[in-house]
Design an enzyme around this catalytic site. Sequence first.
Site, PDB file in Angstrom:
ATOM      1  N   HIS A  37       0.841  -1.210   0.000  1.00 49.60           N
ATOM      2  CA  HIS A  37       0.000   0.000   0.000  1.00 49.60           C
ATOM      3  C   HIS A  37       0.875   1.259   0.000  1.00 49.60           C
ATOM      4  O   HIS A  37       0.562   2.240  -0.675  1.00 49.60           O
ATOM      5  CB  HIS A  37      -0.873   0.052   1.264  1.00 49.60           C
ATOM      6  CG  HIS A  37      -1.879  -1.044   1.374  1.00 49.60           C
ATOM      7  ND1 HIS A  37      -1.806  -2.035   2.327  1.00 49.60           N
ATOM      8  CD2 HIS A  37      -3.002  -1.293   0.652  1.00 49.60           C
ATOM      9  CE1 HIS A  37      -2.842  -2.848   2.192  1.00 49.60           C
ATOM     10  NE2 HIS A  37      -3.577  -2.435   1.180  1.00 49.60           N
ATOM     11  N   GLY A 147      -3.172  -1.638  -7.026  1.00 50.84           N
ATOM     12  CA  GLY A 147      -2.074  -2.579  -7.228  1.00 50.84           C
ATOM     13  C   GLY A 147      -2.433  -3.629  -8.275  1.00 50.84           C
ATOM     14  O   GLY A 147      -3.593  -4.040  -8.378  1.00 50.84           O
TER      15      GLY A 147
END
Length: 281
Positions: A37, A147
């Site tokens: 993250h 992602g």
Amino acid sequence: MQTIREIDALRRVVAAIRRDGGSVALVPTMGALHSGHMALISEAKRHGSHVAASIFVNPTQFAPTEDLASYPRREAADEALLEAAGCAFLWAPSVATMYPDGYATTISVSGVSEAFEGAHRPGHFGGVATVVAKLFGQVRPDVVLFGEKDFQQLAVIRKMVRDLDLDVRIVGVPTQRDADGLALSSRNAYLSEEERIAARVLPRVLLEAAQAIREGADMDEALERARSALRAAGFDPIDYVALADAETLTPLDGLDRPARLLAAAKLGRTRLIDNVAVEPL
Ligand code: PAF
């Protein structure tokens, strides 16, 4: 860094950023932040004058049999990480703010949502697409970063943005991995020490199969070799190891366009997913 929980306050903060000529790059998360993250947060700085993160453990993307109740929640630690990384604000709505009484709308992205995770987690992508569309409507970001580890999720969101003419730019960020190759995931925290060692087989077999397919090996054999190696390492069940079109996620029988090799399998009680790119030579 401000933590914002109400939509009115969020709108005021975003309006002030825009009034000053700023732009917002958003990183949506379900919290339990890890360096994957944080790589998204650091990449976000290149895309907006202000970086925002959201934390919302979205109940509608979990099936009744999944880990909603036990999903890791560490908001204080997450806030400290985001603050240290230079985030301008954190959007952390409650379930009641996100889905008030009488909430009735779901977004369904057909085609790209159907195979792989869509087949094994019915309703999952409806929950993801709906909450992501709501986050876009609430924060109104210029850019949003996701992602590539959740590759099908990224493809579903790109398709939703195109189909609904949403005025937002989507940026996919390469998967962050531990030194032994395991993709970073909040769910890795569930792995025992022994399972964590076995887990490194997943990225390794994907890379080996991707290389074999790229070099023209028989596809079925390459995929079956990958499944056997996963079984030997203790993965059970293996939900899929398959090649798909990198944009539409349509399953492929041969490598005739940019593709993605995708896998999902369980190690003990932890379900891991991963994927690698496979480009024709
Ligand atoms: O990838 C995630 O963490 C979630 O699916 C997302 C995009 C934040 C939606 O809840």
